[in-house]
Design an enzyme around this catalytic site. Sequence first.
Site, mmCIF file in Angstrom:
data_model
loop_
_atom_site.group_PDB
_atom_site.id
_atom_site.type_symbol
_atom_site.label_atom_id
_atom_site.label_comp_id
_atom_site.label_asym_id
_atom_site.label_seq_id
_atom_site.Cartn_x
_atom_site.Cartn_y
_atom_site.Cartn_z
ATOM 1 N N CYS A 112 0.814 -1.225 0.000
ATOM 2 C CA CYS A 112 0.000 0.000 0.000
ATOM 3 C C CYS A 112 0.847 1.274 0.000
ATOM 4 O O CYS A 112 0.314 2.368 -0.201
ATOM 5 C CB CYS A 112 -0.940 -0.003 1.191
ATOM 6 N N HIS A 248 -3.058 7.018 2.723
ATOM 7 C CA HIS A 248 -3.544 5.798 2.063
ATOM 8 C C HIS A 248 -4.951 5.517 2.599
ATOM 9 O O HIS A 248 -5.192 5.593 3.814
ATOM 10 C CB HIS A 248 -2.593 4.641 2.370
ATOM 11 N N ASN A 279 -10.503 0.006 -0.049
ATOM 12 C CA ASN A 279 -9.043 0.091 0.071
ATOM 13 C C ASN A 279 -8.411 -0.538 -1.171
ATOM 14 O O ASN A 279 -8.481 -1.747 -1.359
ATOM 15 C CB ASN A 279 -8.627 -0.645 1.350
#
Length: 323
Positions: A112, A248, A279
Amino acid sequence: MAHAAVLGIGAYRPGRQVPNEEICGEIDSSDEWIRTRTGIAERGWALPEETLEVMALGAATDALAAAGIGAASLGMILVATCTNGQPIQPLAIRLAAALGTELPALEINATCAGFCYGLGLARDLLRGGTADRILLVGAERLTDVLDRSDRGTAFIFADGAGAFVLGRSETEGVGPVVWGSDGERGKVLKLIPDYTELRNDPTLSKPSISMEGRRVFKWAAEQMPKVAEEACKAAGVSLADIDVLVPHQANQRITEVIVKGLDLPERVVVADDIVTTGNTSSASIPLALHRMRAEGRVKPGDRALLIGFGGGLAYAAQVVTLP
Ligand code: UT7
């Protein structure tokens, strides 16, 4: 032209929006639990024909159009992904070909944090004169590694791609990266079984993400405010100079903890793309910025603080000026 700057931002959002109710059909959960614990109301899941290549190419084409240049004027392609199921050939090289080029193309996996890692590399390649223009893409198809019956992950992860076109510039548009990793703690988030285990024992189920969510949450909540402050310091700006915060998009509650941990001005616009996107790992930061631009919540010249973090564990942050 001693600096680097973002010239254009692009996005590709998959064709299927999946509401919480649909996820709850497979796990013992509720729309209310998912909204309260993560902020997510729905997420984008790719249709069968929306491969990683299709999404990466869509975001790349959009970013090139936003920058007003063609692929022929690029000097390099970087692609951040942790869901490329075919590392030979790398997705970056497939993308270079799909864009009709034979450019140097490098795949980056920092999960990520991948997009912000790529941004750190792109900045230095531009400043060093290795390339005049770089395409950086974050592309993920997390549904390929999602166990839809897993109560700890099925409701979080999603698909999509985002991209920046970057170029050499007379003023600094991308600040220095602050980055690092914690592999010891990283064991709390991984694919189980890994591909080697599966090769050795084909009776195992297919690899899917396993996550001790609470431990990843705690690490991000404790460490990312410090990382954010360091990124500002490295860029020679203070938190008072920041206009936009883009952590993020892992969990809206992590974003809230980061905001609380930083002494940011009231006017700062904070990314909340997770609510409808879920996500998307390395794609989440450019996707969030793209939406904020489209909604008119941010404007050219705004100073944005980007913070990538996640599996590995890995993190990377920097300050950028929006195109
Ligand atoms: O992008 C990559 C990096 N990943 C992240 O940053 C993710 C970070 N972690 C998280 O976002 C959160 O940890 C989750 C959203 C994954 C989980 O939220 P949590 O608040 O940490 O939940 P928990 O695992 O601590 O569980 C709390 C409670 C438990 O019940 P009790 O023991 O308090 O009675 C769980 O059994 O919630 C229960 N629970 C659920 N309930 C309904 C756990 N999962 C679910 C579920 N639906 N899906």
